[in-house]
Design an enzyme around this catalytic site. Structure first.
Site, PDB file in Angstrom:
ATOM      1  CB  CYS A   9      -1.197   0.272   1.461  1.00 39.65           C
ATOM      2  SG  CYS A   9      -0.261   0.375   2.862  1.00 39.65           S
ATOM      3  CG  ASN A  12       4.088  -1.242   5.610  1.00 42.36           C
ATOM      4  OD1 ASN A  12       5.450  -2.331   5.898  1.00 42.36           O
ATOM      5  ND2 ASN A  12       2.683  -2.758   5.408  1.00 42.36           N
ATOM      6  CB  CYS A  14      -4.164   1.770   6.792  1.00 42.62           C
ATOM      7  SG  CYS A  14      -3.543   3.431   7.972  1.00 42.62           S
ATOM      8  NE  ARG A  15      -4.332   1.726   1.355  1.00 46.38           N
ATOM      9  CZ  ARG A  15      -4.241   2.540   0.607  1.00 46.38           C
ATOM     10  NH1 ARG A  15      -5.436   1.866  -0.926  1.00 46.38           N
ATOM     11  NH2 ARG A  15      -2.977   3.267   0.551  1.00 46.38           N
ATOM     12  CB  SER A  16       0.133  -3.576   2.631  1.00 40.61           C
ATOM     13  OG  SER A  16       0.798  -2.815   3.217  1.00 40.61           O
ATOM     14  CG  ASP A 123      -4.918   5.698   2.950  1.00 41.39           C
ATOM     15  OD1 ASP A 123      -4.896   5.321   3.725  1.00 41.39           O
ATOM     16  OD2 ASP A 123      -3.733   6.611   2.277  1.00 41.39           O
TER      17      ASP A 123
HETATM   18  P1  4NP Z   1      -1.729   2.742   3.954  1.00 36.83           P
HETATM   19  O1  4NP Z   1      -2.169   4.591   4.867  1.00 36.83           O
HETATM   20  O2  4NP Z   1      -1.744   3.176   2.967  1.00 36.83           O
HETATM   21  O3  4NP Z   1      -3.253   1.955   4.707  1.00 36.83           O
HETATM   22  O4  4NP Z   1      -1.093   2.109   5.152  1.00 36.83           O
HETATM   23  C1  4NP Z   1      -2.101   5.650   4.470  1.00 36.83           C
HETATM   24  C2  4NP Z   1      -1.096   5.726   6.092  1.00 36.83           C
HETATM   25  C3  4NP Z   1      -0.023   6.584   5.907  1.00 36.83           C
HETATM   26  C4  4NP Z   1      -0.362   7.648   4.781  1.00 36.83           C
HETATM   27  C5  4NP Z   1      -0.654   7.428   3.434  1.00 36.83           C
HETATM   28  C6  4NP Z   1      -2.230   6.440   3.891  1.00 36.83           C
HETATM   29  N1  4NP Z   1       0.160   8.735   5.480  1.00 36.83           N
HETATM   30  O5  4NP Z   1       0.206   9.854   4.165  1.00 36.83           O
HETATM   31  O6  4NP Z   1       0.786   9.181   6.194  1.00 36.83           O
END
Ligand code: 4NP
Length: 155
Positions: A9, A12, A14-16, A123
């Protein structure tokens, strides 16, 4: 040699990490290894988001020991399959591929449920708290299909 699968994702956190924990729980450990990475670098070395840890715990999955890392071109050599969460992740990862064989390793995770529809796992980072429950269920359904396909293919 185990079959290696990478879930990707943006952050790294939340989703992955959820996708890693869910898929690993559905595959025999002696045959498959699952890891995750982010295309971005903000959260290298960090634990998953508390909301991802909490929703995983609700379904008896412990993802709290995972640590964030950034996707790198060497992952194309290490991993047999790369599942990305959304179309932006897909573009970012495929851009780093050096040949067609590497490009063909990359799949949108929800295409396992909705073939060729290229649907994103949204996201949840800036979204509502129930976003984590929603993406958990999406990933659980997708990983059921992926696990069955992988087990059938590599038996
Ligand atoms: P992820 O979510 O891609 O599912 O881990 C996010 C977590 C943090 C950020 C973006 C997406 N960020 O911009 O910090």
């Amino acid at each position: 040699m185990p079959i290696k699968i990478l879930m990707v994702c943006l952050g790294n956190i939340c989703r992955s990490p959820l996708a890693e924990g869910i898929l690993a729980s559905k595959l025999p450990k002696n045959k498959f290894q699952v890891d995750s990475a982010g295309t971005g670098s903000w959260h290298i070395g960090r634990s998953p988001d508390d909301r991802s840890i909490a929703v995983a715990k609700k379904y008896n999955l412990d993802i709290s020991e995972q640590k964030g890392r950034q996707f790198s071109t060497s992952d194309f050599n290490t991993f047999d399959y790369i599942f990305v969460m959304d179309n932006t992740n897909y573009d970012d990862v495929v851009q780093l591929a050096q040949n067609q064989e590497q490009r063909e390793k990359v799949h949108l995770v929800l295409n396992s449920l909705f073939p060729n529809e290229n649907v994103d796992v949204p996201d949840p980072y800036f979204g509502l708290p129930n976003g984590f429950e929603i993406i958990y269920n999406m990933l659980d359904n997708a990983c059921d299909v992926i696990a069955k396909e992988l087990i059938a293919k590599h038996q």
